[in-house]
Design a protein around this motif. Sequence first.
Motif, mmCIF file in Angstrom:
data_model
loop_
_atom_site.group_PDB
_atom_site.id
_atom_site.type_symbol
_atom_site.label_atom_id
_atom_site.label_comp_id
_atom_site.label_asym_id
_atom_site.label_seq_id
_atom_site.Cartn_x
_atom_site.Cartn_y
_atom_site.Cartn_z
ATOM 1 N N GLN A 1 0.275 -10.187 -8.322
ATOM 2 C CA GLN A 1 0.422 -10.014 -6.880
ATOM 3 C C GLN A 1 1.745 -10.572 -6.373
ATOM 4 N N SER A 2 2.252 -11.604 -7.024
ATOM 5 C CA SER A 2 3.541 -12.148 -6.595
ATOM 6 C C SER A 2 4.648 -11.113 -6.775
ATOM 7 N N ASN A 3 4.583 -10.337 -7.855
ATOM 8 C CA ASN A 3 5.583 -9.285 -8.066
ATOM 9 C C ASN A 3 5.413 -8.155 -7.054
ATOM 10 N N VAL A 4 4.168 -7.836 -6.739
ATOM 11 C CA VAL A 4 3.909 -6.795 -5.742
ATOM 12 C C VAL A 4 4.473 -7.230 -4.394
ATOM 13 N N SER A 5 4.267 -8.489 -4.032
ATOM 14 C CA SER A 5 4.772 -8.992 -2.758
ATOM 15 C C SER A 5 6.295 -8.980 -2.720
ATOM 16 N N LYS A 6 6.928 -9.391 -3.812
ATOM 17 C CA LYS A 6 8.385 -9.390 -3.870
ATOM 18 C C LYS A 6 8.927 -7.971 -3.733
ATOM 19 N N ASN A 7 8.322 -7.048 -4.453
ATOM 20 C CA ASN A 7 8.764 -5.653 -4.380
ATOM 21 C C ASN A 7 8.490 -5.051 -3.006
ATOM 22 N N ALA A 8 7.381 -5.429 -2.403
ATOM 23 C CA ALA A 8 7.059 -4.935 -1.063
ATOM 24 C C ALA A 8 8.094 -5.436 -0.054
ATOM 25 N N GLY A 9 8.508 -6.685 -0.190
ATOM 26 C CA GLY A 9 9.530 -7.233 0.692
ATOM 27 C C GLY A 9 10.849 -6.486 0.565
ATOM 28 N N GLU A 10 11.223 -6.177 -0.672
ATOM 29 C CA GLU A 10 12.458 -5.424 -0.890
ATOM 30 C C GLU A 10 12.336 -4.015 -0.311
ATOM 31 N N ALA A 11 11.175 -3.395 -0.502
ATOM 32 C CA ALA A 11 10.952 -2.045 0.041
ATOM 33 C C ALA A 11 10.965 -2.076 1.565
ATOM 34 N N TRP A 12 10.397 -3.132 2.157
ATOM 35 C CA TRP A 12 10.371 -3.265 3.620
ATOM 36 C C TRP A 12 11.786 -3.358 4.181
ATOM 37 N N ARG A 13 12.622 -4.163 3.525
ATOM 38 C CA ARG A 13 14.006 -4.314 3.994
ATOM 39 C C ARG A 13 14.786 -3.007 3.857
ATOM 40 N N ALA A 14 14.398 -2.169 2.898
ATOM 41 C CA ALA A 14 15.098 -0.904 2.682
ATOM 42 C C ALA A 14 14.606 0.222 3.597
ATOM 43 N N LEU A 15 13.489 0.005 4.283
ATOM 44 C CA LEU A 15 12.945 1.045 5.160
ATOM 45 C C LEU A 15 13.863 1.286 6.353
ATOM 46 N N SER A 16 13.868 2.512 6.817
ATOM 47 C CA SER A 16 14.638 2.843 8.020
ATOM 48 C C SER A 16 13.889 2.322 9.249
ATOM 49 N N PRO B 1 -4.624 -10.876 14.029
ATOM 50 C CA PRO B 1 -4.412 -9.436 13.773
ATOM 51 C C PRO B 1 -3.220 -9.265 12.827
ATOM 52 N N PRO B 2 -3.266 -8.255 11.960
ATOM 53 C CA PRO B 2 -2.160 -8.072 11.015
ATOM 54 C C PRO B 2 -0.887 -7.587 11.705
ATOM 55 N N ASN B 3 0.243 -8.098 11.239
ATOM 56 C CA ASN B 3 1.520 -7.613 11.785
ATOM 57 C C ASN B 3 1.991 -6.396 10.997
ATOM 58 N N SER B 4 3.123 -5.857 11.371
ATOM 59 C CA SER B 4 3.593 -4.611 10.771
ATOM 60 C C SER B 4 3.871 -4.760 9.273
ATOM 61 N N PHE B 5 4.435 -5.886 8.860
ATOM 62 C CA PHE B 5 4.705 -6.068 7.437
ATOM 63 C C PHE B 5 3.415 -6.183 6.633
ATOM 64 N N ILE B 6 2.430 -6.880 7.155
ATOM 65 C CA ILE B 6 1.159 -7.024 6.443
ATOM 66 C C ILE B 6 0.514 -5.657 6.242
ATOM 67 N N LEU B 7 0.553 -4.815 7.245
ATOM 68 C CA LEU B 7 -0.004 -3.467 7.099
ATOM 69 C C LEU B 7 0.780 -2.656 6.062
ATOM 70 N N PHE B 8 2.107 -2.801 6.072
ATOM 71 C CA PHE B 8 2.934 -2.128 5.074
ATOM 72 C C PHE B 8 2.600 -2.632 3.675
ATOM 73 N N ARG B 9 2.470 -3.946 3.517
ATOM 74 C CA ARG B 9 2.197 -4.530 2.212
ATOM 75 C C ARG B 9 0.842 -4.082 1.674
ATOM 76 N N GLN B 10 -0.160 -3.979 2.550
ATOM 77 C CA GLN B 10 -1.474 -3.499 2.116
ATOM 78 C C GLN B 10 -1.365 -2.083 1.549
ATOM 79 N N GLU B 11 -0.646 -1.226 2.250
ATOM 80 C CA GLU B 11 -0.474 0.146 1.782
ATOM 81 C C GLU B 11 0.354 0.176 0.496
ATOM 82 N N TYR B 12 1.410 -0.619 0.458
ATOM 83 C CA TYR B 12 2.268 -0.686 -0.727
ATOM 84 C C TYR B 12 1.469 -1.147 -1.939
#
Length: 70
Positions: free
Chosen positions: A26-41, A4-15
């Motif tokens: 896709q590597s750039n999308v993943s890197k940017n998604a990781g940075e956006a995830w860390r910045a989320l409240s 089952p997908p975890n919370s980050f995987i669901l966020f990355r799909q939407e991102y």
Amino acid sequence: IPRPPNSFILFRQEYARLHTNPKTFQSNVSKNAGEAWRALSAKDKQHYKDLAAVQKEKHMAKYPDYRFRP
């Protein structure tokens, strides 16, 4: 059987749906998604954790004997 997908995987799909175009790697999308995830409240992350919990429950209902075995 897929996990089952975890919370980050669901966020990355939407991102990826919102920030991808045909010229985007896709590597750039993943890197940017990781940075956006860390910045989320914590409140925003909780939304994705709740979605992941729902997905996990659906997965458990569909595959009751599933056990992750790497």
